[in-house]
Design a protein around this motif. Structure first.
Motif, PDB file in Angstrom:
ATOM      1  N   SER A  94       0.870  -1.180   0.000  1.00  0.00           N
ATOM      2  CA  SER A  94       0.000   0.000   0.000  1.00  0.00           C
ATOM      3  C   SER A  94       0.904   1.227   0.000  1.00  0.00           C
ATOM      4  CB  SER A  94      -0.872  -0.001   1.256  1.00  0.00           C
ATOM      5  OG  SER A  94      -0.055   0.209   2.401  1.00  0.00           O
ATOM      6  N   GLU A  95       0.322   2.386  -0.211  1.00  0.00           N
ATOM      7  CA  GLU A  95       1.131   3.616  -0.188  1.00  0.00           C
ATOM      8  C   GLU A  95       1.795   3.808   1.175  1.00  0.00           C
ATOM      9  OE1 GLU A  95       2.079   5.876  -2.647  1.00  0.00           O
ATOM     10  OE2 GLU A  95       1.295   4.219  -3.846  1.00  0.00           O
ATOM     11  N   GLY A  96       1.066   3.506   2.254  1.00  0.00           N
ATOM     12  CA  GLY A  96       1.625   3.629   3.601  1.00  0.00           C
ATOM     13  C   GLY A  96       2.790   2.670   3.813  1.00  0.00           C
ATOM     14  N   GLU A  97       2.619   1.422   3.358  1.00  0.00           N
ATOM     15  CA  GLU A  97       3.699   0.437   3.478  1.00  0.00           C
ATOM     16  C   GLU A  97       4.914   0.853   2.653  1.00  0.00           C
ATOM     17  OE1 GLU A  97       1.051  -3.600   4.196  1.00  0.00           O
ATOM     18  OE2 GLU A  97       1.281  -2.805   2.157  1.00  0.00           O
ATOM     19  N   LEU A  98       4.654   1.431   1.480  1.00  0.00           N
ATOM     20  CA  LEU A  98       5.745   1.901   0.626  1.00  0.00           C
ATOM     21  C   LEU A  98       6.517   3.029   1.312  1.00  0.00           C
ATOM     22  CD1 LEU A  98       7.295   1.845  -2.026  1.00  0.00           C
ATOM     23  CD2 LEU A  98       5.539   3.340  -2.996  1.00  0.00           C
ATOM     24  N   HIS A  99       5.802   3.952   1.919  1.00  0.00           N
ATOM     25  CA  HIS A  99       6.460   5.056   2.636  1.00  0.00           C
ATOM     26  C   HIS A  99       7.296   4.524   3.804  1.00  0.00           C
ATOM     27  CE1 HIS A  99       4.897   8.471   0.440  1.00  0.00           C
ATOM     28  NE2 HIS A  99       3.711   7.897   0.445  1.00  0.00           N
ATOM     29  N   TYR A 159       3.755  -8.135   1.200  1.00  0.00           N
ATOM     30  CA  TYR A 159       3.148  -7.327   0.130  1.00  0.00           C
ATOM     31  C   TYR A 159       2.740  -8.167  -1.083  1.00  0.00           C
ATOM     32  CZ  TYR A 159       5.950  -4.007   2.856  1.00  0.00           C
ATOM     33  OH  TYR A 159       6.551  -3.304   3.859  1.00  0.00           O
ATOM     34  N   ARG A 160       2.240  -9.363  -0.823  1.00  0.00           N
ATOM     35  CA  ARG A 160       1.806 -10.215  -1.924  1.00  0.00           C
ATOM     36  C   ARG A 160       0.573  -9.605  -2.577  1.00  0.00           C
ATOM     37  NH1 ARG A 160       6.134 -11.691  -2.821  1.00  0.00           N
ATOM     38  NH2 ARG A 160       5.208 -12.398  -4.734  1.00  0.00           N
ATOM     39  N   PRO A 161       0.415  -9.794  -3.881  1.00  0.00           N
ATOM     40  CA  PRO A 161      -0.787  -9.280  -4.539  1.00  0.00           C
ATOM     41  C   PRO A 161      -2.028 -10.037  -4.060  1.00  0.00           C
ATOM     42  CG  PRO A 161       0.655 -10.404  -6.112  1.00  0.00           C
ATOM     43  CD  PRO A 161       1.342 -10.423  -4.785  1.00  0.00           C
ATOM     44  N   ILE A 162      -3.168  -9.420  -4.228  1.00  0.00           N
ATOM     45  CA  ILE A 162      -4.428 -10.074  -3.866  1.00  0.00           C
ATOM     46  C   ILE A 162      -4.626 -11.261  -4.802  1.00  0.00           C
ATOM     47  CG2 ILE A 162      -6.943  -9.781  -3.776  1.00  0.00           C
ATOM     48  CD1 ILE A 162      -6.426  -6.820  -3.149  1.00  0.00           C
ATOM     49  N   PRO A 163      -5.010 -12.415  -4.268  1.00  0.00           N
ATOM     50  CA  PRO A 163      -5.201 -13.595  -5.124  1.00  0.00           C
ATOM     51  C   PRO A 163      -6.240 -13.344  -6.219  1.00  0.00           C
ATOM     52  CG  PRO A 163      -5.196 -14.226  -2.812  1.00  0.00           C
ATOM     53  CD  PRO A 163      -5.207 -12.725  -2.853  1.00  0.00           C
ATOM     54  N   GLU A 164      -5.988 -13.959  -7.360  1.00  0.00           N
ATOM     55  CA  GLU A 164      -6.825 -13.759  -8.540  1.00  0.00           C
ATOM     56  C   GLU A 164      -8.297 -14.085  -8.287  1.00  0.00           C
ATOM     57  OE1 GLU A 164      -6.618 -15.566 -12.939  1.00  0.00           O
ATOM     58  OE2 GLU A 164      -4.675 -14.990 -12.109  1.00  0.00           O
ATOM     59  N   ASP A 165      -8.573 -15.137  -7.526  1.00  0.00           N
ATOM     60  CA  ASP A 165      -9.963 -15.528  -7.299  1.00  0.00           C
ATOM     61  C   ASP A 165     -10.720 -14.455  -6.504  1.00  0.00           C
ATOM     62  OD1 ASP A 165      -8.335 -16.348  -5.059  1.00  0.00           O
ATOM     63  OD2 ASP A 165     -10.028 -17.545  -4.320  1.00  0.00           O
ATOM     64  N   ILE A 166     -10.044 -13.792  -5.595  1.00  0.00           N
ATOM     65  CA  ILE A 166     -10.688 -12.723  -4.819  1.00  0.00           C
ATOM     66  C   ILE A 166     -10.967 -11.518  -5.722  1.00  0.00           C
ATOM     67  CG2 ILE A 166     -10.336 -11.048  -2.945  1.00  0.00           C
ATOM     68  CD1 ILE A 166      -8.862 -13.298  -1.436  1.00  0.00           C
ATOM     69  N   LEU A 167     -10.015 -11.182  -6.582  1.00  0.00           N
ATOM     70  CA  LEU A 167     -10.232 -10.075  -7.524  1.00  0.00           C
ATOM     71  C   LEU A 167     -11.395 -10.393  -8.465  1.00  0.00           C
ATOM     72  CD1 LEU A 167      -6.592  -9.065  -8.494  1.00  0.00           C
ATOM     73  CD2 LEU A 167      -8.204  -7.769  -7.119  1.00  0.00           C
ATOM     74  N   LEU A 168     -11.463 -11.641  -8.924  1.00  0.00           N
ATOM     75  CA  LEU A 168     -12.535 -12.041  -9.825  1.00  0.00           C
ATOM     76  C   LEU A 168     -13.895 -11.923  -9.134  1.00  0.00           C
ATOM     77  CD1 LEU A 168     -13.357 -13.077 -12.567  1.00  0.00           C
ATOM     78  CD2 LEU A 168     -12.963 -15.403 -11.745  1.00  0.00           C
ATOM     79  N   ARG A 169     -13.973 -12.361  -7.879  1.00  0.00           N
ATOM     80  CA  ARG A 169     -15.240 -12.232  -7.137  1.00  0.00           C
ATOM     81  C   ARG A 169     -15.640 -10.774  -6.964  1.00  0.00           C
ATOM     82  NH1 ARG A 169     -14.481 -15.919  -2.003  1.00  0.00           N
ATOM     83  NH2 ARG A 169     -12.364 -15.310  -2.427  1.00  0.00           N
ATOM     84  N   ALA A 170     -14.678  -9.909  -6.701  1.00  0.00           N
ATOM     85  CA  ALA A 170     -14.967  -8.474  -6.567  1.00  0.00           C
ATOM     86  C   ALA A 170     -15.480  -7.919  -7.893  1.00  0.00           C
ATOM     87  CB  ALA A 170     -13.720  -7.717  -6.129  1.00  0.00           C
TER      88      ALA A 170
END
Length: 131
Positions: free
Chosen positions: A53-58, A91-102
């Motif tokens: 996230s931006e906060g984690e990046l900072h 900082y792993r990306p959101i899993p594909e199945d969760i993105l698909l459900r969204a």
């Protein structure tokens, strides 16, 4: 003996991470002096498969910046911090199945796409309704 194999595997993993980190860093090291503009760090981190996230990046930038920030990040400070991030699988990306459900929630007609107008509506009107 099992510990030896585990140690060798760990060393190999670290060496592979170091190689990947150095290669990503070098793409933005325009002066070839082992430094990059601090504004490039997010791109480098994302190119390594991390999605902070931006906060984690900072926070991460704060960890690798000089005590007196210069606007540049040195490889020698970035390498150990980024190696730890990769080893810990942070900082792993959101899993594909969760993105698909969204996406499916936003596409109740199951067309498989959103129009530009729908996307603008969801990103502006809907987002402000939840805040």
């Amino acid at each position: 003996m099992a510990e030896d194999k585990e140690w060798e595997s760990s060393e190999t993993t670290v060496a592979e991470f170091h190689k990947r980190i150095k290669e990503a860093f070098e793409v933005f090291d325009h002066e070839s002096n082992n430094t990059v503009d601090v504004r490039e760090i997010g791109t480098i981190i994302r190119s390594l498969g991390c999605c902070p996230s931006e906060g984690e990046l900072h926070d991460l930038i704060a960890d690798v910046e000089e005590e007196e920030p210069t606007g540049y990040i040195r490889l020698e400070k970035f390498l150990p911090v980024m190696t730890e991030v990769l080893l810990e699988r942070r900082y792993r990306p959101i899993p594909e199945d969760i993105l698909l459900r969204a996406f499916e929630v936003l596409d109740p007609a199951k067309r498989g796409f959103l129009t530009k107008e729908e996307l603008v509506k969801y990103m502006t009107e809907e987002a402000s309704a939840t805040t």
